[in-house]
Design a protein around this motif. Structure first.
Motif, PDB file in Angstrom:
ATOM      1  N   LEU A 175       0.855  -1.186   0.000  1.00  0.00           N
ATOM      2  CA  LEU A 175       0.000   0.000   0.000  1.00  0.00           C
ATOM      3  C   LEU A 175       0.890   1.234   0.000  1.00  0.00           C
ATOM      4  N   GLU A 176       0.471   2.254  -0.719  1.00  0.00           N
ATOM      5  CA  GLU A 176       1.235   3.501  -0.769  1.00  0.00           C
ATOM      6  C   GLU A 176       0.316   4.664  -0.426  1.00  0.00           C
ATOM      7  N   ARG A 177       0.884   5.610   0.311  1.00  0.00           N
ATOM      8  CA  ARG A 177       0.185   6.852   0.634  1.00  0.00           C
ATOM      9  C   ARG A 177       1.194   7.993   0.531  1.00  0.00           C
ATOM     10  N   THR A 178       0.708   9.172   0.174  1.00  0.00           N
ATOM     11  CA  THR A 178       1.524  10.377   0.204  1.00  0.00           C
ATOM     12  C   THR A 178       0.888  11.320   1.210  1.00  0.00           C
ATOM     13  N   TYR A 179       1.711  11.807   2.138  1.00  0.00           N
ATOM     14  CA  TYR A 179       1.231  12.672   3.215  1.00  0.00           C
ATOM     15  C   TYR A 179       1.867  14.054   3.097  1.00  0.00           C
ATOM     16  N   VAL A 204       0.476 -14.518  11.099  1.00  0.00           N
ATOM     17  CA  VAL A 204       1.848 -14.116  11.396  1.00  0.00           C
ATOM     18  C   VAL A 204       2.305 -13.329  10.169  1.00  0.00           C
ATOM     19  N   SER A 205       2.896 -12.152  10.395  1.00  0.00           N
ATOM     20  CA  SER A 205       3.284 -11.338   9.249  1.00  0.00           C
ATOM     21  C   SER A 205       4.590 -10.597   9.509  1.00  0.00           C
ATOM     22  N   VAL A 206       5.199 -10.171   8.408  1.00  0.00           N
ATOM     23  CA  VAL A 206       6.367  -9.289   8.437  1.00  0.00           C
ATOM     24  C   VAL A 206       5.990  -8.065   7.621  1.00  0.00           C
ATOM     25  N   THR A 207       6.206  -6.880   8.212  1.00  0.00           N
ATOM     26  CA  THR A 207       5.828  -5.626   7.565  1.00  0.00           C
ATOM     27  C   THR A 207       7.038  -4.708   7.458  1.00  0.00           C
ATOM     28  N   THR A 208       7.177  -4.081   6.298  1.00  0.00           N
ATOM     29  CA  THR A 208       8.205  -3.077   6.078  1.00  0.00           C
ATOM     30  C   THR A 208       7.514  -1.763   5.724  1.00  0.00           C
ATOM     31  N   VAL A 209       7.865  -0.712   6.434  1.00  0.00           N
ATOM     32  CA  VAL A 209       7.359   0.633   6.163  1.00  0.00           C
ATOM     33  C   VAL A 209       8.541   1.465   5.693  1.00  0.00           C
ATOM     34  N   GLU A 210       8.424   2.022   4.489  1.00  0.00           N
ATOM     35  CA  GLU A 210       9.483   2.871   3.939  1.00  0.00           C
ATOM     36  C   GLU A 210       8.949   4.291   3.801  1.00  0.00           C
ATOM     37  N   LEU A 211       9.741   5.253   4.246  1.00  0.00           N
ATOM     38  CA  LEU A 211       9.386   6.665   4.164  1.00  0.00           C
ATOM     39  C   LEU A 211      10.362   7.356   3.226  1.00  0.00           C
ATOM     40  N   GLN A 212       9.815   8.029   2.222  1.00  0.00           N
ATOM     41  CA  GLN A 212      10.658   8.700   1.231  1.00  0.00           C
ATOM     42  C   GLN A 212      10.176  10.135   1.067  1.00  0.00           C
ATOM     43  N   GLU A 213      11.118  11.070   1.152  1.00  0.00           N
ATOM     44  CA  GLU A 213      10.766  12.467   0.939  1.00  0.00           C
ATOM     45  C   GLU A 213      10.257  12.625  -0.489  1.00  0.00           C
ATOM     46  N   LEU A 267       4.167   0.663   2.361  1.00  0.00           N
ATOM     47  CA  LEU A 267       4.043  -0.410   3.341  1.00  0.00           C
ATOM     48  C   LEU A 267       3.873  -1.720   2.589  1.00  0.00           C
ATOM     49  N   THR A 268       4.739  -2.682   2.874  1.00  0.00           N
ATOM     50  CA  THR A 268       4.643  -4.018   2.282  1.00  0.00           C
ATOM     51  C   THR A 268       4.494  -5.021   3.400  1.00  0.00           C
ATOM     52  N   GLU A 269       3.471  -5.850   3.301  1.00  0.00           N
ATOM     53  CA  GLU A 269       3.230  -6.878   4.311  1.00  0.00           C
ATOM     54  C   GLU A 269       3.219  -8.255   3.664  1.00  0.00           C
ATOM     55  N   GLN A 270       3.980  -9.163   4.265  1.00  0.00           N
ATOM     56  CA  GLN A 270       3.999 -10.570   3.862  1.00  0.00           C
ATOM     57  C   GLN A 270       3.324 -11.338   4.989  1.00  0.00           C
ATOM     58  N   GLY A 271       2.226 -12.013   4.665  1.00  0.00           N
ATOM     59  CA  GLY A 271       1.441 -12.641   5.721  1.00  0.00           C
ATOM     60  C   GLY A 271       1.227 -14.122   5.537  1.00  0.00           C
ATOM     61  N   THR A 272       1.094 -14.783   6.677  1.00  0.00           N
ATOM     62  CA  THR A 272       0.693 -16.187   6.745  1.00  0.00           C
ATOM     63  C   THR A 272      -0.638 -16.219   7.483  1.00  0.00           C
ATOM     64  N   PHE A 273      -1.669 -16.686   6.819  1.00  0.00           N
ATOM     65  CA  PHE A 273      -3.027 -16.706   7.351  1.00  0.00           C
ATOM     66  C   PHE A 273      -3.402 -18.151   7.651  1.00  0.00           C
ATOM     67  N   ARG A 291      -7.278  -7.938   6.038  1.00  0.00           N
ATOM     68  CA  ARG A 291      -6.047  -7.324   6.546  1.00  0.00           C
ATOM     69  C   ARG A 291      -5.650  -6.131   5.691  1.00  0.00           C
ATOM     70  N   GLU A 292      -5.721  -6.303   4.375  1.00  0.00           N
ATOM     71  CA  GLU A 292      -5.350  -5.200   3.484  1.00  0.00           C
ATOM     72  C   GLU A 292      -6.283  -4.010   3.682  1.00  0.00           C
ATOM     73  N   GLN A 293      -7.579  -4.270   3.799  1.00  0.00           N
ATOM     74  CA  GLN A 293      -8.554  -3.195   4.022  1.00  0.00           C
ATOM     75  C   GLN A 293      -8.296  -2.500   5.354  1.00  0.00           C
ATOM     76  N   GLY A 294      -8.096  -3.274   6.412  1.00  0.00           N
ATOM     77  CA  GLY A 294      -7.838  -2.699   7.729  1.00  0.00           C
ATOM     78  C   GLY A 294      -6.562  -1.876   7.762  1.00  0.00           C
ATOM     79  N   THR A 295      -5.522  -2.361   7.099  1.00  0.00           N
ATOM     80  CA  THR A 295      -4.259  -1.629   7.042  1.00  0.00           C
ATOM     81  C   THR A 295      -4.445  -0.322   6.280  1.00  0.00           C
TER      82      THR A 295
END
Length: 143
Positions: free
Chosen positions: A10-14, A93-102, A111-117, A127-131
Protein backbone atom coordinates in the motif's frame (compact mmCIF):
# COMPACT_ATOMS: atom_id res chain seq x y z
CA UNK A 1 -6.10 -26.95 8.56
CA UNK A 2 -5.14 -24.40 5.92
CA UNK A 3 -2.27 -21.98 5.41
CA UNK A 4 -2.48 -19.10 2.96
CA UNK A 5 0.50 -16.88 2.11
CA UNK A 6 0.01 -13.40 0.69
CA UNK A 7 1.87 -10.15 0.08
CA UNK A 8 0.40 -6.72 -0.45
CA UNK A 9 1.81 -3.23 -0.85
CA UNK A 10 0.00 0.00 0.00
CA UNK A 11 1.24 3.50 -0.77
CA UNK A 12 0.18 6.85 0.63
CA UNK A 13 1.52 10.38 0.20
CA UNK A 14 1.23 12.67 3.21
CA UNK A 15 1.65 16.47 3.37
CA UNK A 16 4.27 16.20 6.12
CA UNK A 17 8.04 15.74 6.28
CA UNK A 18 9.40 12.21 6.86
CA UNK A 19 10.46 13.23 10.37
CA UNK A 20 6.85 14.05 11.26
CA UNK A 21 5.48 10.83 9.73
CA UNK A 22 8.13 8.81 11.58
CA UNK A 23 7.25 10.58 14.85
CA UNK A 24 3.59 9.58 14.35
CA UNK A 25 4.77 5.94 14.33
CA UNK A 26 7.37 6.17 17.09
CA UNK A 27 5.64 8.30 19.76
CA UNK A 28 3.29 6.11 21.87
CA UNK A 29 0.63 8.80 22.42
CA UNK A 30 0.66 9.92 18.79
CA UNK A 31 0.42 6.37 17.44
CA UNK A 32 -2.38 5.38 19.81
CA UNK A 33 -4.52 8.25 18.45
CA UNK A 34 -4.56 7.00 14.86
CA UNK A 35 -3.69 3.30 15.14
CA UNK A 36 -6.06 2.08 17.88
CA UNK A 37 -9.46 3.78 17.83
CA UNK A 38 -10.84 1.22 20.33
CA UNK A 39 -8.94 -1.01 22.74
CA UNK A 40 -5.68 -0.83 24.64
CA UNK A 41 -2.28 -0.03 23.13
CA UNK A 42 1.30 -0.35 24.34
CA UNK A 43 4.39 0.73 22.41
CA UNK A 44 8.09 0.19 23.15
CA UNK A 45 9.49 1.60 19.91
CA UNK A 46 13.06 0.33 19.63
CA UNK A 47 14.79 -2.62 17.96
CA UNK A 48 13.69 -5.61 20.04
CA UNK A 49 10.79 -3.62 21.50
CA UNK A 50 7.16 -4.66 21.23
CA UNK A 51 3.81 -3.13 20.43
CA UNK A 52 0.58 -4.61 21.77
CA UNK A 53 -3.06 -4.05 20.94
CA UNK A 54 -5.99 -5.71 22.69
CA UNK A 55 -9.44 -5.03 21.26
CA UNK A 56 -12.74 -6.68 20.39
CA UNK A 57 -13.34 -7.83 16.83
CA UNK A 58 -16.60 -7.14 14.96
CA UNK A 59 -18.09 -10.39 16.32
CA UNK A 60 -17.04 -9.61 19.93
CA UNK A 61 -14.02 -11.96 19.96
CA UNK A 62 -11.04 -10.64 21.91
CA UNK A 63 -8.21 -9.88 19.51
CA UNK A 64 -4.60 -9.72 20.59
CA UNK A 65 -1.91 -8.20 18.37
CA UNK A 66 1.77 -8.40 19.29
CA UNK A 67 4.48 -6.85 17.12
CA UNK A 68 8.25 -6.97 17.55
CA UNK A 69 10.48 -4.33 15.95
CA UNK A 70 13.48 -5.75 14.08
CA UNK A 71 14.89 -2.78 12.13
CA UNK A 72 14.43 0.96 12.64
CA UNK A 73 16.17 3.62 10.57
CA UNK A 74 14.86 6.98 11.84
CA UNK A 75 12.79 8.89 9.29
CA UNK A 76 13.37 6.16 6.66
CA UNK A 77 12.40 2.56 7.52
CA UNK A 78 10.60 0.38 10.07
CA UNK A 79 10.50 -3.45 9.91
CA UNK A 80 8.44 -5.51 12.34
CA UNK A 81 6.79 -8.90 12.70
CA UNK A 82 3.27 -9.37 14.06
CA UNK A 83 1.05 -12.11 15.41
CA UNK A 84 -2.71 -11.70 15.59
CA UNK A 85 -4.77 -14.04 17.74
CA UNK A 86 -8.54 -14.26 18.07
CA UNK A 87 -9.44 -15.72 21.45
CA UNK A 88 -6.79 -18.37 22.03
CA UNK A 89 -6.24 -19.21 18.33
CA UNK A 90 -3.32 -17.82 16.32
CA UNK A 91 -4.80 -16.32 13.14
CA UNK A 92 -1.90 -14.62 11.35
CA UNK A 93 1.85 -14.12 11.40
CA UNK A 94 3.28 -11.34 9.25
CA UNK A 95 6.37 -9.29 8.44
CA UNK A 96 5.83 -5.63 7.56
CA UNK A 97 8.21 -3.08 6.08
CA UNK A 98 7.36 0.63 6.16
CA UNK A 99 9.48 2.87 3.94
CA UNK A 100 9.39 6.66 4.16
CA UNK A 101 10.66 8.70 1.23
CA UNK A 102 10.77 12.47 0.94
CA UNK A 103 8.55 13.57 -1.95
CA UNK A 104 8.42 17.28 -2.60
CA UNK A 105 7.33 18.88 0.66
CA UNK A 106 5.73 15.65 1.84
CA UNK A 107 6.38 11.98 2.37
CA UNK A 108 5.59 8.91 0.31
CA UNK A 109 4.97 5.93 2.58
CA UNK A 110 5.25 2.43 1.11
CA UNK A 111 4.04 -0.41 3.34
CA UNK A 112 4.64 -4.02 2.28
CA UNK A 113 3.23 -6.88 4.31
CA UNK A 114 4.00 -10.57 3.86
CA UNK A 115 1.44 -12.64 5.72
CA UNK A 116 0.69 -16.19 6.74
CA UNK A 117 -3.03 -16.71 7.35
CA UNK A 118 -3.97 -19.77 9.37
CA UNK A 119 -7.14 -21.86 9.13
CA UNK A 120 -9.31 -19.11 7.62
CA UNK A 121 -9.44 -17.15 10.89
CA UNK A 122 -8.64 -13.95 8.99
CA UNK A 123 -8.78 -13.24 5.29
CA UNK A 124 -6.02 -11.39 3.41
CA UNK A 125 -8.51 -8.89 1.97
CA UNK A 126 -9.65 -8.01 5.52
CA UNK A 127 -6.05 -7.32 6.55
CA UNK A 128 -5.35 -5.20 3.48
CA UNK A 129 -8.55 -3.20 4.02
CA UNK A 130 -7.84 -2.70 7.73
CA UNK A 131 -4.26 -1.63 7.04
CA UNK A 132 -5.46 0.85 4.43
CA UNK A 133 -7.99 2.21 6.93
CA UNK A 134 -5.33 2.94 9.54
CA UNK A 135 -3.01 4.47 6.94
CA UNK A 136 -5.89 6.79 6.06
CA UNK A 137 -6.33 7.65 9.76
CA UNK A 138 -2.59 8.44 9.88
CA UNK A 139 -3.13 10.85 6.99
CA UNK A 140 -5.96 12.54 8.90
CA UNK A 141 -3.74 12.83 12.00
CA UNK A 142 -0.98 14.48 9.94
CA UNK A 143 -3.26 17.21 8.52
Amino acid sequence: MTVLHTTFTLERTYPAAPERVFAAWSDPAAKARWFVPDGTHGLDFRVGGTETVDARGPDGTMLSVVSTYHDIVPDQRIVYSTTLSGGQALATVSVTTVELQEEGEGTRLVLTEQGTFLDGAEKPEWREQGTGDWLDRLGDALK
